[in-house]
Design a protein around this motif. Structure first.
Motif, PDB file in Angstrom:
ATOM      1  N   THR A 350      15.194 -11.762  -9.128  1.00  0.00           N
ATOM      2  CA  THR A 350      15.819 -12.706 -10.057  1.00  0.00           C
ATOM      3  C   THR A 350      15.125 -14.060 -10.000  1.00  0.00           C
ATOM      4  O   THR A 350      14.838 -14.679 -11.025  1.00  0.00           O
ATOM      5  CB  THR A 350      17.313 -12.879  -9.725  1.00  0.00           C
ATOM      6  OG1 THR A 350      17.989 -11.642  -9.963  1.00  0.00           O
ATOM      7  CG2 THR A 350      17.944 -13.974 -10.558  1.00  0.00           C
ATOM      8  N   PRO A 374      22.394 -13.467 -16.505  1.00  0.00           N
ATOM      9  CA  PRO A 374      20.993 -13.103 -16.716  1.00  0.00           C
ATOM     10  C   PRO A 374      20.481 -13.326 -18.132  1.00  0.00           C
ATOM     11  O   PRO A 374      19.294 -13.538 -18.326  1.00  0.00           O
ATOM     12  CB  PRO A 374      20.971 -11.609 -16.355  1.00  0.00           C
ATOM     13  CG  PRO A 374      22.129 -11.428 -15.450  1.00  0.00           C
ATOM     14  CD  PRO A 374      23.167 -12.384 -15.940  1.00  0.00           C
ATOM     15  N   LYS A 380      14.015 -10.723 -16.706  1.00  0.00           N
ATOM     16  CA  LYS A 380      14.217  -9.743 -15.634  1.00  0.00           C
ATOM     17  C   LYS A 380      12.983  -8.881 -15.422  1.00  0.00           C
ATOM     18  O   LYS A 380      12.639  -8.551 -14.281  1.00  0.00           O
ATOM     19  CB  LYS A 380      15.429  -8.873 -15.957  1.00  0.00           C
ATOM     20  CG  LYS A 380      16.754  -9.613 -15.924  1.00  0.00           C
ATOM     21  CD  LYS A 380      17.904  -8.760 -16.390  1.00  0.00           C
ATOM     22  CE  LYS A 380      18.197  -7.618 -15.448  1.00  0.00           C
ATOM     23  NZ  LYS A 380      19.413  -6.868 -15.839  1.00  0.00           N
ATOM     24  N   LEU A 384      10.932  -8.831 -11.876  1.00  0.00           N
ATOM     25  CA  LEU A 384      10.713  -7.643 -11.058  1.00  0.00           C
ATOM     26  C   LEU A 384       9.235  -7.400 -10.822  1.00  0.00           C
ATOM     27  O   LEU A 384       8.832  -7.038  -9.707  1.00  0.00           O
ATOM     28  CB  LEU A 384      11.357  -6.422 -11.715  1.00  0.00           C
ATOM     29  CG  LEU A 384      11.206  -5.106 -10.958  1.00  0.00           C
ATOM     30  CD1 LEU A 384      11.755  -5.217  -9.537  1.00  0.00           C
ATOM     31  CD2 LEU A 384      11.897  -3.965 -11.703  1.00  0.00           C
ATOM     32  N   GLN A 412      18.626  -7.008  -8.930  1.00  0.00           N
ATOM     33  CA  GLN A 412      18.762  -8.381  -9.376  1.00  0.00           C
ATOM     34  C   GLN A 412      19.996  -9.009  -8.711  1.00  0.00           C
ATOM     35  O   GLN A 412      20.884  -8.310  -8.218  1.00  0.00           O
ATOM     36  CB  GLN A 412      18.932  -8.422 -10.901  1.00  0.00           C
ATOM     37  CG  GLN A 412      17.764  -7.850 -11.685  1.00  0.00           C
ATOM     38  CD  GLN A 412      16.606  -8.817 -11.829  1.00  0.00           C
ATOM     39  OE1 GLN A 412      16.789 -10.030 -11.724  1.00  0.00           O
ATOM     40  NE2 GLN A 412      15.413  -8.299 -12.077  1.00  0.00           N
TER      41      GLN A 412
END
Length: 576
Positions: A350, A374, A380, A384, A412
């Motif tokens: 995150t 989010p 996102k 990642l 997350q």
């Protein structure tokens, strides 16, 4: 639906062989997996993770390929601070298990070749600890009170606290008791600070360290290691004066030089065991030089550096951090530590999807969580990709790597927790405008893990988890990623396998030809390279055998291999 037992079958530890060596240096380049026990696996269906759940997941940990587990507090506790308020240092919380189950867990881990590090919380106890209850029932100046830090108040009738200090979790750092005295708590009200000038405190913790060492514990993570020793004058400084004082070994509260006398005592005890018990300090100090004192071979032997947790995804910053920390570890003879996520911070999948923190430690993420979640300003997918690349970078470095449960799934941070279900005092004891730590406290990284794509708690247990799990957890479940090529779980498994195979001497050499701009590359003994592209545009890779990559690689129009942005690759040079 895949069941819990199909993912990670229970094992009988009595059938396991002695898989551990007597290597006293096992910790120097170990991969250590942090388990927050209440949120790892629930074996009895009450919604709280427990030792039985951990035992059932030992095969999962073995397949992951970690060298050790760090177990966060599992002691009896009222959970005023997630278990870091300890009622009894030599027992297991009944909600988590029993001492017999603890022994079974140690045997299971050792049988799988995994060592065990446990959390020790020596700066403060719970206010329910038998000693503190005795202190409350005893008069001023009594031996029972002297084990803690009690003071008379200011004002005509002592109605004002001894000083205007603020605790780490906000609010006053002093609380008044019935007879009018006040006690110091650097953290929550329920966590009174010990007085480490009292010999019985020393004796009590030596007994505790021996108790767990005798049960097979291989090492200890020391909570607030920089806070034990205190030297409080009769007239206490104000909060402003305290803040202005240098933390150079002489501060009244933090990182005092005399704290290392305590750890010298502990080292004598650790070295009575074969192999010696190890320890790692959680010490938030001002400089690498101050941190190095905790890593002395005559003291704890190793200290966390949290520098990468506070760094933006930036090649120059990463190189500076690695260079500085390797230099400091060389001075002490220790090995350094690397960590991107733990139980106290926003998960790095995150963090790296948010705008740069730009030197704001522990505040990056606050605007995001307060904005609603989010969908407000987080990428996102990019987060990642960067997290996977950063982890591969970390695992290629010399030193020990500390991993936090769930990061191997690419989890997350969870922002969508109703206020009434939050548990962290960092949330409850601060204002909505300044929640402290990372926005809404630390519950978002402590949500129980998803093991299956369905079920009342996604396979965490048969009941409902103690913190609410969002629906999107189904996409990150172990069941979903297990055996799937390219999944984050499989990347971790392969990287950890290769790490064990490739690690030799604790050195690296920066590849100056490849390291430029957004690219950072270093070579490890044995002729293998780690190359990370911190930028957005692909770059050319040198010829060689690709061992593993954190994401798919590209090719240019002529077929040459390209390293995309936010990607790390390990490769062996041609002819090496």
């Amino acid at each position: 639906m895949t069941t819990v037992s199909q993912i990670s079958p229970a094992i009988d530890p009595t059938t396991q062989g002695a898989a551990l060596s007597d290597d006293a240096n096992w910790w120097r380049q170990a991969s250590v997996y942090q388990i927050y026990p209440r949120s790892f696996a629930d074996g009895n269906g009450d919604g709280i993770g427990d030792l039985r759940g951990i035992i059932s997941r030992v095969p999962y940990l073995a397949k992951l390929g970690v060298d050790a587990v760090w177990l966060s507090p599992f002691y009896p506790s009222a959970l005023a601070d997630g278990g870091y308020d300890v009622d009894d240092y030599r027992d297991v919380d009944p909600k988590i298990g029993t001492l017999e189950e603890f022994d079974e867990m140690v045997a299971a881990l050792h049988g799988a070749g995994i060592r065990l590090i446990v959390d020790v919380v020596p700066n403060h106890s719970s206010d329910r600890h038998v000693w503190f209850q005795e202190a409350l029932a005893s008069p001023k100046g009594s031996n029972a009170r002297e084990r803690y830090i009690f003071r008379d108040g200011r004002g005509e009738n002592g109605e004002e606290p001894p000083a205007d200090w603020t605790s780490i979790f906000s609010g006053p750092a002093w609380t008044r008791v019935e007879d009018g005295q006040w006690y110091l708590h650097s953290f929550a009200t329920e966590q009174p600070d010990f007085n480490w000038k009292h010999p019985e405190v020393h004796e009590e913790f030596l007994k505790t360290l021996a108790f767990w060492s005798d049960r097979g514990v291989d090492g200890f993570r020391i909570d607030v290691a920089h806070g034990l020793a205190k030297d409080l004058p009769e007239e206490l400084p104000s909060k402003a004066e305290l803040k202005a004082m240098p933390k150079d070994g002489t501060h009244p509260l933090w990182d005092r030089d005399d704290v290392h006398d305590i750890y010298a005592e502990w080292r004598e005890l650790f070295d009575r065991y074969d192999p010696p018990r190890i320890a790692v300090a959680e010490a938030w100090v001002e400089t690498p030089e101050r941190r190095a004192k905790y890593a002395s071979p005559k003291g704890l032997g190793q200290a966390f550096n949290f520098d990468l947790m506070e760094a933006d995804f930036d090649a120059e910053h990463f190189r500076e951090i690695v260079t500085d920390n390797l230099a400091q570890s060389a001075v002490t003879g220790s090995s350094t530590t690397w960590v991107f996520s733990n139980h106290d911070g926003v998960r790095h999948a995150t963090r790296y999807g948010l705008p740069p923190r730009e030197g704001r430690p522990f505040k990056q993420g606050a605007d995001w969580v307060l904005a609603g979640g989010p969908e407000d300003g987080i990428d996102k997918e990019l987060g990642l990709r960067r997290a996977r690349a950063a982890t591969m970078f970390e695992l290629a470095l010399p030193g020990s790597a500390y991993l936090y449960q769930g990061e191997e799934l690419g989890l997350q941070e969870v922002a969508e927790i109703p206020d009434e279900q939050r548990q962290d005092p960092a949330f409850w004891r601060t204002t909505a405008e300044d929640r402290g730590w990372d926005g809404l406290g630390r519950d978002g990284c402590r949500v129980p893990l998803p093991w299956t794509r369905e079920g009342s708690s996604f396979g965490f247990g048969e009941g409902v988890a103690h913190l609410p799990q969002p629906a999107w957890f189904a996409d990150y479940a172990v069941e979903v990623e297990d055996g799937v090529e390219g999944s984050t779980l499989e990347m971790y498994r392969e990287a950890l396998r290769l790490r064990r195979e490739l690690q030799t001497e604790e050195t690296l050499t920066w590849d100056e030809e490849l390291s430029s701009g957004d690219v950072l590359a270093f070579e490890r003994p044995g002729g293998w390279l780690s190359v990370t592209n911190f930028g957005a545009e692909p770059v050319a890779l040198p010829a060689g055998e690709v061992l593993i990559a954190s994401g798919p690689l590209d090719a240019d129009t002529e077929g040459a291999v390209q390293l995309p942005g936010a990607t790390t690759v390990w490769l062996r040079r041609a002819g090496a």
